[in-house]
Design a protein around this motif. Sequence first.
Motif, PDB file in Angstrom:
ATOM      1  N   LYS A  43       0.807  -1.215   0.000  1.00 40.10           N
ATOM      2  CA  LYS A  43       0.000   0.000   0.000  1.00 40.10           C
ATOM      3  C   LYS A  43       0.845   1.272   0.000  1.00 40.10           C
ATOM      4  N   GLU A  44       1.845   1.326   0.858  1.00 39.88           N
ATOM      5  CA  GLU A  44       2.613   2.567   0.994  1.00 39.88           C
ATOM      6  C   GLU A  44       3.678   2.717  -0.091  1.00 39.88           C
ATOM      7  N   PHE A  45       4.322   1.615  -0.456  1.00 42.20           N
ATOM      8  CA  PHE A  45       5.422   1.711  -1.418  1.00 42.20           C
ATOM      9  C   PHE A  45       5.026   1.199  -2.813  1.00 42.20           C
ATOM     10  N   LYS A  46       3.779   0.756  -2.954  1.00 44.57           N
ATOM     11  CA  LYS A  46       3.243   0.353  -4.261  1.00 44.57           C
ATOM     12  C   LYS A  46       4.080  -0.766  -4.911  1.00 44.57           C
ATOM     13  N   ILE A  47       4.490  -1.717  -4.099  1.00 49.10           N
ATOM     14  CA  ILE A  47       5.235  -2.860  -4.625  1.00 49.10           C
ATOM     15  C   ILE A  47       4.241  -3.926  -5.049  1.00 49.10           C
ATOM     16  N   GLU A  48       4.426  -4.463  -6.208  1.00 45.18           N
ATOM     17  CA  GLU A  48       3.498  -5.456  -6.732  1.00 45.18           C
ATOM     18  C   GLU A  48       3.537  -6.740  -5.887  1.00 45.18           C
ATOM     19  N   GLN A  49       2.364  -7.313  -5.695  1.00 42.86           N
ATOM     20  CA  GLN A  49       2.263  -8.522  -4.889  1.00 42.86           C
ATOM     21  C   GLN A  49       3.039  -9.681  -5.515  1.00 42.86           C
ATOM     22  N   GLU A  50       3.039  -9.738  -6.834  1.00 40.66           N
ATOM     23  CA  GLU A  50       3.768 -10.801  -7.517  1.00 40.66           C
ATOM     24  C   GLU A  50       5.258 -10.747  -7.211  1.00 40.66           C
ATOM     25  N   HIS A  51       5.811  -9.532  -7.157  1.00 40.76           N
ATOM     26  CA  HIS A  51       7.236  -9.395  -6.846  1.00 40.76           C
ATOM     27  C   HIS A  51       7.521  -9.788  -5.401  1.00 40.76           C
ATOM     28  N   ILE A  52       6.627  -9.454  -4.484  1.00 37.40           N
ATOM     29  CA  ILE A  52       6.830  -9.832  -3.081  1.00 37.40           C
ATOM     30  C   ILE A  52       6.788 -11.355  -2.938  1.00 37.40           C
ATOM     31  N   ILE A  53       5.881 -11.990  -3.662  1.00 36.43           N
ATOM     32  CA  ILE A  53       5.799 -13.457  -3.616  1.00 36.43           C
ATOM     33  C   ILE A  53       7.085 -14.079  -4.154  1.00 36.43           C
ATOM     34  N   ASP A  54       7.637 -13.500  -5.225  1.00 33.29           N
ATOM     35  CA  ASP A  54       8.895 -14.019  -5.766  1.00 33.29           C
ATOM     36  C   ASP A  54      10.029 -13.881  -4.763  1.00 33.29           C
ATOM     37  N   ILE A  55      10.074 -12.748  -4.088  1.00 27.41           N
ATOM     38  CA  ILE A  55      11.153 -12.520  -3.113  1.00 27.41           C
ATOM     39  C   ILE A  55      11.051 -13.501  -1.947  1.00 27.41           C
ATOM     40  N   ASP A  59      13.217 -20.662  -3.297  1.00 28.29           N
ATOM     41  CA  ASP A  59      13.926 -21.209  -4.459  1.00 28.29           C
ATOM     42  C   ASP A  59      14.102 -20.192  -5.585  1.00 28.29           C
ATOM     43  N   GLU A  60      13.761 -18.931  -5.340  1.00 29.84           N
ATOM     44  CA  GLU A  60      13.870 -17.914  -6.389  1.00 29.84           C
ATOM     45  C   GLU A  60      15.335 -17.632  -6.714  1.00 29.84           C
ATOM     46  N   LEU A  61      15.654 -17.549  -8.010  1.00 33.46           N
ATOM     47  CA  LEU A  61      17.017 -17.284  -8.451  1.00 33.46           C
ATOM     48  C   LEU A  61      17.267 -15.790  -8.605  1.00 33.46           C
ATOM     49  N   ILE A  71      13.009  -0.469  -9.595  1.00 36.60           N
ATOM     50  CA  ILE A  71      13.852  -1.518 -10.183  1.00 36.60           C
ATOM     51  C   ILE A  71      14.003  -2.627  -9.142  1.00 36.60           C
ATOM     52  N   LEU A  72      13.641  -3.831  -9.531  1.00 38.63           N
ATOM     53  CA  LEU A  72      13.718  -4.980  -8.635  1.00 38.63           C
ATOM     54  C   LEU A  72      14.963  -5.804  -8.940  1.00 38.63           C
ATOM     55  N   THR A  73      15.726  -6.081  -7.901  1.00 39.29           N
ATOM     56  CA  THR A  73      16.892  -6.955  -8.002  1.00 39.29           C
ATOM     57  C   THR A  73      16.774  -8.035  -6.931  1.00 39.29           C
ATOM     58  N   ILE A  74      16.922  -9.273  -7.337  1.00 42.13           N
ATOM     59  CA  ILE A  74      16.898 -10.401  -6.392  1.00 42.13           C
ATOM     60  C   ILE A  74      18.257 -11.080  -6.427  1.00 42.13           C
ATOM     61  N   THR A  75      18.861 -11.193  -5.276  1.00 39.16           N
ATOM     62  CA  THR A  75      20.141 -11.883  -5.145  1.00 39.16           C
ATOM     63  C   THR A  75      20.019 -12.917  -4.034  1.00 39.16           C
ATOM     64  N   ARG A  76      20.926 -13.850  -4.003  1.00 37.40           N
ATOM     65  CA  ARG A  76      20.885 -14.917  -3.004  1.00 37.40           C
ATOM     66  C   ARG A  76      22.022 -14.724  -2.006  1.00 37.40           C
ATOM     67  N   LEU A  77      21.649 -14.796  -0.725  1.00 35.48           N
ATOM     68  CA  LEU A  77      22.595 -14.578   0.358  1.00 35.48           C
ATOM     69  C   LEU A  77      22.796 -15.864   1.152  1.00 35.48           C
ATOM     70  N   SER A  87      22.648 -26.939   8.009  1.00 29.62           N
ATOM     71  CA  SER A  87      22.873 -25.667   8.706  1.00 29.62           C
ATOM     72  C   SER A  87      23.190 -24.519   7.758  1.00 29.62           C
ATOM     73  N   TYR A  88      23.880 -24.805   6.667  1.00 27.43           N
ATOM     74  CA  TYR A  88      24.290 -23.758   5.735  1.00 27.43           C
ATOM     75  C   TYR A  88      23.453 -23.871   4.452  1.00 27.43           C
ATOM     76  N   PHE A  89      22.782 -22.791   4.104  1.00 24.63           N
ATOM     77  CA  PHE A  89      22.036 -22.752   2.848  1.00 24.63           C
ATOM     78  C   PHE A  89      21.926 -21.295   2.419  1.00 24.63           C
ATOM     79  N   SER A  90      21.132 -21.004   1.417  1.00 25.49           N
ATOM     80  CA  SER A  90      21.032 -19.637   0.899  1.00 25.49           C
ATOM     81  C   SER A  90      19.571 -19.237   0.791  1.00 25.49           C
ATOM     82  N   ILE A  91      19.347 -17.922   0.809  1.00 24.81           N
ATOM     83  CA  ILE A  91      17.996 -17.369   0.756  1.00 24.81           C
ATOM     84  C   ILE A  91      17.976 -16.218  -0.242  1.00 24.81           C
ATOM     85  N   PRO A  92      16.804 -15.915  -0.812  1.00 30.42           N
ATOM     86  CA  PRO A  92      16.723 -14.757  -1.716  1.00 30.42           C
ATOM     87  C   PRO A  92      16.544 -13.454  -0.942  1.00 30.42           C
TER      88      PRO A  92
END
Length: 351
Positions: A43-55, A59-61, A71-77, A87-92
């Motif tokens: 609502k406040e930042f007008k971010i699309e729901q589809e992009h939030i679901i991807d984030i 398993d998102e790349l 501009i949307l950028t997704i990286t894995r940390l 114990s060790y894995f990665s997240i978007p």
Amino acid sequence: MITYWQQEDGKLVDTEKENLISSKRVWVDARNVTREDINVLEKEFKIEQEHIIDILDPDELSRIEDAETYILTITRLPIFVPTAEVSYFSIPLGVILMKNYIITICWTDCEVLKDFSAGRVKNINLNDFPAFLIQILSRADITYLRYLKEINRRASGIQGELQYAVENKEILQLLNLEKSTVFFTTSIKSNQLLLEKLRKTRLLKFDEDDLDWLDDVEVDNRQALEMADTYSNTFSRMSDTFGSIISNNMNGVMKKLTVVTVAISVPTFITSFWGMNVDLPFAKYGLFGCAIITLLCLFAVVVTLLRLSLMDRTKSSANREKKKKNRAKRAEIRRLKKTLEAQELNLEAMK
């Protein structure tokens, strides 16, 4: 939870939403997001729901995408959870760049974001959004390298335990570490593709300093990728080796059981034969015949025991020779590891 950060005297300051200065740029840090946080972001930042679901998809790349207002950028940390099976894995991590805001969205907490909020990352400049994005990628590579070294140390400890006794627990721990390296390899490759896209894209404007910094990040990313590949192959071979050891131990046990079975089958055959309507040997001698049969049985037992002891002595002497060679090899491996660790420390010091 959403936290708002603004920069004062070169440092990030946690600021309440009501106290934000409109003339300054804001870092909106959304971690462990809840349904209420998602509503605020929509609502406040007008971010699309589809992009939030991807984030929020584990398993998102990694990718970069142009939305009309941001501009949307997704990286894995990388992330470390001691209580997890792996114990060790990665997240978007979603990084959204818009006019006066840089928004990071993550479904959990991680070491990279903690470093930024705790002030452990130097030369942060919220006025330069592309540089801030590069800093996130650079910090991710540093964390990948640190976690990979920790994984290697854990694997070395497990290997030392397995040399004395091969247990299922240690084998499973080694398998989980191998899974972690596979997860890291996939994520680092995805980040490598993102770095290449950042260099080619026109969505973000990088100056010469940013491009030089991007080159350094690519070097660190390739180094992390090579380490992850090397450790993954090493752990795979270790698992195969210890699997072979377990098979050899099982073969030895089965061999002993076979010998016992064969030894038991002989008196079973005799008793079965003489259990028919056949006269027993030495039956006419009475107690003297029983004594003869008893002595013959004892003689057979003694001969069998002597034969088995000779076989065990031969195997034990061969095993001692193998252990001596293995100890020499382990000493050489430890020496090489110390040399590699010293080289890594020197490389870190040079950086």
